[in-house]
Design a protein around this motif. Structure first.
Motif, PDB file in Angstrom:
ATOM      1  N   THR A  53       0.844  -1.185   0.000  1.00  0.00           N
ATOM      2  CA  THR A  53       0.000   0.000   0.000  1.00  0.00           C
ATOM      3  C   THR A  53       0.884   1.240   0.000  1.00  0.00           C
ATOM      4  O   THR A  53       2.061   1.169   0.393  1.00  0.00           O
ATOM      5  N   PRO A  54       0.351   2.392  -0.421  1.00  0.00           N
ATOM      6  CA  PRO A  54       1.159   3.616  -0.419  1.00  0.00           C
ATOM      7  C   PRO A  54       1.749   3.941   0.957  1.00  0.00           C
ATOM      8  O   PRO A  54       2.926   4.300   1.056  1.00  0.00           O
ATOM      9  N   THR A  55       0.944   3.797   1.994  1.00  0.00           N
ATOM     10  CA  THR A  55       1.450   4.091   3.344  1.00  0.00           C
ATOM     11  C   THR A  55       2.596   3.157   3.712  1.00  0.00           C
ATOM     12  O   THR A  55       3.626   3.585   4.253  1.00  0.00           O
ATOM     13  N   ILE A  81       1.898  13.546   5.006  1.00  0.00           N
ATOM     14  CA  ILE A  81       1.125  13.955   3.830  1.00  0.00           C
ATOM     15  C   ILE A  81       0.169  12.841   3.417  1.00  0.00           C
ATOM     16  O   ILE A  81      -1.009  13.083   3.101  1.00  0.00           O
ATOM     17  N   ASP A  82       0.659  11.601   3.447  1.00  0.00           N
ATOM     18  CA  ASP A  82      -0.180  10.438   3.156  1.00  0.00           C
ATOM     19  C   ASP A  82      -1.369  10.381   4.100  1.00  0.00           C
ATOM     20  O   ASP A  82      -2.518  10.187   3.693  1.00  0.00           O
ATOM     21  N   ARG A  83      -1.121  10.567   5.391  1.00  0.00           N
ATOM     22  CA  ARG A  83      -2.183  10.530   6.401  1.00  0.00           C
ATOM     23  C   ARG A  83      -3.151  11.710   6.244  1.00  0.00           C
ATOM     24  O   ARG A  83      -4.344  11.584   6.504  1.00  0.00           O
ATOM     25  N   TYR A  84      -2.616  12.850   5.814  1.00  0.00           N
ATOM     26  CA  TYR A  84      -3.467  14.028   5.616  1.00  0.00           C
ATOM     27  C   TYR A  84      -4.537  13.747   4.561  1.00  0.00           C
ATOM     28  O   TYR A  84      -5.726  14.023   4.775  1.00  0.00           O
ATOM     29  N   TYR A  85      -4.128  13.190   3.445  1.00  0.00           N
ATOM     30  CA  TYR A  85      -5.102  12.881   2.393  1.00  0.00           C
ATOM     31  C   TYR A  85      -6.036  11.754   2.812  1.00  0.00           C
ATOM     32  O   TYR A  85      -7.227  11.767   2.474  1.00  0.00           O
ATOM     33  N   ALA A  86      -5.509  10.776   3.551  1.00  0.00           N
ATOM     34  CA  ALA A  86      -6.334   9.636   3.957  1.00  0.00           C
ATOM     35  C   ALA A  86      -7.450  10.070   4.901  1.00  0.00           C
ATOM     36  O   ALA A  86      -8.571   9.544   4.825  1.00  0.00           O
ATOM     37  N   VAL A  87      -7.166  11.023   5.785  1.00  0.00           N
ATOM     38  CA  VAL A  87      -8.145  11.436   6.788  1.00  0.00           C
ATOM     39  C   VAL A  87      -8.934  12.665   6.344  1.00  0.00           C
ATOM     40  O   VAL A  87     -10.163  12.713   6.495  1.00  0.00           O
ATOM     41  N   MET A 144     -10.186  11.683  -2.336  1.00  0.00           N
ATOM     42  CA  MET A 144      -9.075  11.993  -3.236  1.00  0.00           C
ATOM     43  C   MET A 144      -7.864  11.088  -3.006  1.00  0.00           C
ATOM     44  O   MET A 144      -6.929  11.092  -3.806  1.00  0.00           O
ATOM     45  N   TYR A 145      -7.894  10.340  -1.906  1.00  0.00           N
ATOM     46  CA  TYR A 145      -6.691   9.610  -1.483  1.00  0.00           C
ATOM     47  C   TYR A 145      -6.188   8.641  -2.548  1.00  0.00           C
ATOM     48  O   TYR A 145      -4.995   8.635  -2.882  1.00  0.00           O
ATOM     49  N   ASN A 146      -7.086   7.827  -3.080  1.00  0.00           N
ATOM     50  CA  ASN A 146      -6.654   6.786  -4.025  1.00  0.00           C
ATOM     51  C   ASN A 146      -6.129   7.351  -5.335  1.00  0.00           C
ATOM     52  O   ASN A 146      -5.360   6.684  -6.039  1.00  0.00           O
ATOM     53  N   THR A 147      -6.531   8.568  -5.680  1.00  0.00           N
ATOM     54  CA  THR A 147      -6.033   9.173  -6.916  1.00  0.00           C
ATOM     55  C   THR A 147      -4.776  10.002  -6.677  1.00  0.00           C
ATOM     56  O   THR A 147      -3.910  10.099  -7.557  1.00  0.00           O
ATOM     57  N   LYS A 148      -4.669  10.615  -5.512  1.00  0.00           N
ATOM     58  CA  LYS A 148      -3.510  11.460  -5.215  1.00  0.00           C
ATOM     59  C   LYS A 148      -2.318  10.653  -4.716  1.00  0.00           C
ATOM     60  O   LYS A 148      -1.173  10.902  -5.104  1.00  0.00           O
ATOM     61  N   LEU A 149      -2.561   9.689  -3.818  1.00  0.00           N
ATOM     62  CA  LEU A 149      -1.463   8.917  -3.205  1.00  0.00           C
ATOM     63  C   LEU A 149      -1.463   7.498  -3.765  1.00  0.00           C
ATOM     64  O   LEU A 149      -1.874   6.537  -3.105  1.00  0.00           O
ATOM     65  N   THR A 150      -1.001   7.345  -4.991  1.00  0.00           N
ATOM     66  CA  THR A 150      -0.871   6.028  -5.604  1.00  0.00           C
ATOM     67  C   THR A 150       0.445   5.379  -5.161  1.00  0.00           C
ATOM     68  O   THR A 150       1.283   6.024  -4.532  1.00  0.00           O
ATOM     69  N   ASP A 151       0.604   4.115  -5.527  1.00  0.00           N
ATOM     70  CA  ASP A 151       1.857   3.427  -5.203  1.00  0.00           C
ATOM     71  C   ASP A 151       3.049   4.159  -5.818  1.00  0.00           C
ATOM     72  O   ASP A 151       4.090   4.324  -5.185  1.00  0.00           O
ATOM     73  N   HIS A 152       2.885   4.586  -7.066  1.00  0.00           N
ATOM     74  CA  HIS A 152       3.982   5.275  -7.759  1.00  0.00           C
ATOM     75  C   HIS A 152       4.341   6.582  -7.060  1.00  0.00           C
ATOM     76  O   HIS A 152       5.529   6.878  -6.848  1.00  0.00           O
ATOM     77  N   VAL A 153       3.329   7.360  -6.697  1.00  0.00           N
ATOM     78  CA  VAL A 153       3.580   8.634  -6.006  1.00  0.00           C
ATOM     79  C   VAL A 153       4.275   8.382  -4.673  1.00  0.00           C
ATOM     80  O   VAL A 153       5.223   9.087  -4.296  1.00  0.00           O
ATOM     81  N   LEU A 188       4.223  18.933  12.655  1.00  0.00           N
ATOM     82  CA  LEU A 188       3.302  19.390  13.692  1.00  0.00           C
ATOM     83  C   LEU A 188       2.089  20.082  13.076  1.00  0.00           C
ATOM     84  O   LEU A 188       0.954  19.878  13.532  1.00  0.00           O
ATOM     85  N   CYS A 189       2.315  20.886  12.046  1.00  0.00           N
ATOM     86  CA  CYS A 189       1.196  21.563  11.387  1.00  0.00           C
ATOM     87  C   CYS A 189       0.259  20.571  10.724  1.00  0.00           C
ATOM     88  O   CYS A 189      -0.973  20.665  10.860  1.00  0.00           O
ATOM     89  N   VAL A 190       0.826  19.607  10.000  1.00  0.00           N
ATOM     90  CA  VAL A 190      -0.001  18.635   9.283  1.00  0.00           C
ATOM     91  C   VAL A 190      -0.789  17.770  10.254  1.00  0.00           C
ATOM     92  O   VAL A 190      -2.004  17.569  10.095  1.00  0.00           O
TER      93      VAL A 190
END
Length: 310
Positions: free
Chosen positions: A56-58, A119-125, A130-139, A192-194
């Protein structure tokens, strides 16, 4: 991380100047720390590479972090064990410069990989649709490789500056301050910000789930929130372990007391690499199952790459 200083040899952090049982106990303890760190992170690396369920990306970002932790155990621990006796803090040899450059590179990689994970967790939560399109395995892989590229650049710049320039105390102070800011403080502020933003969104989602009528917008799954909590713990532990060395590090040329603490603070920071595999095993059933299959040697008895790890 240390910088060379030709003064202050009387402040070497060691009690191994002569053969004694304390020195033997120290090296036994550090050897055990090295073995646990290497074995634990090897388990993480082998598990993620072997089991397709963990592709998985994470987990690719966790893999990159585990590689950094493995290198700390395999390279930095032996280097530090050798030079804690005649600390590189007060020497200007090529070997010491290589050791310090590796220290800069690998420690920078750890915190930059944590930034990528945030960043991965930010999109996931915060943006689950958008998570599956923004954070792909390649990215995810590119983010991990990018973290290593920036870290290697830090290490090369540090080595070149130390190799070709004879820095004085004030120059060392400013250079170490710049390295600390770029390699630790800036990424830490980003982390900390994220994670603060993630926490606020997660709390809002929990509140929405408790009152379905007021729910608005997509909500991250319980699995994603748990993963975020786990990685927040990893980040918090990293900050606890590395904060002392990065606070004291720029000032060692200006204070003998601070200089005497740099070496033990460095060991405390490096010990962080041992903890992450235990955190994954504690929070994730699939990592526990994967670890058991690897340790038992079951993966060598057949093809279990598609095994359900629940």
């Amino acid at each position: 991380m240390q910088f060379s200083n030709t003064t202050g040899n009387d402040l070497k952090w060691n009690f191994c100047q002569s053969e004694n049982y304390l020195c033997v106990l120290l090296y036994i303890f550090l050897s055990l720390l090295t073995a646990v760190t290497i074995c634990g992170n090897l388990l993480v690396i082998i598990s993620i590479i072997y089991f397709k369920q963990l592709h998985t990306p994470t987990n690719y970002l966790i893999l990159s972090l585990a590689v950094a932790d493995l290198l700390i155990g395999a390279l930095m621990f032996p280097f530090n064990m050798a030079f804690s006796v005649t600390t590189c803090l007060y020497q200007n040899t090529t070997t010491c410069k290589i050791r310090n450059a590796l220290d800069v590179t690998i420690s920078s990689s750890s915190v930059l990989n944590l930034c990528c994970i945030s960043i991965d967790r930010y999109y996931a939560v915060c943006h689950p649709l958008m998570y599956n399109t923004k954070l792909t395995d390649h990215v995810s892989m590119m983010m991990g490789l990018g973290s290593w590229a920036v870290s290697v650049l830090y290490g090369i710049c540090f080595f070149v500056m130390k190799y070709y320039y004879n820095l004085c105390r004030i120059e060392c102070f400013f250079l170490s301050g710049v390295i600390s800011i770029l390699a630790f403080y800036v990424p830490t502020i980003i982390l900390l910000c994220v994670y603060s933003k993630i926490l606020l969104v997660a709390l809002k989602q929990v509140s929405s789930l408790r009152n379905a009528t007021s729910q608005s917008g997509p909500v991250a799954s319980k699995k994603e929130r748990k993963a975020t909590k786990t990685m927040a713990i990893v980040m918090g532990l990293y900050l606890i372990c590395w904060l002392p060395i990065f606070i004291s590090y720029p000032f060692y040329t200006l204070s003998n007391i601070v200089a005497a603490l740099v070496e033990p603070f460095n060991w405390f920071a490096l010990s962080n690499s041992m903890f992450n595999p235990f955190i994954y095993a504690f929070f994730y059933q699939w990592f526990r199952s994967a670890f058991r299959m690897v340790i038992s040697g079951k993966i060598f008895q057949g093809n279990f790459t598609n095994t359900n790890l629940h």
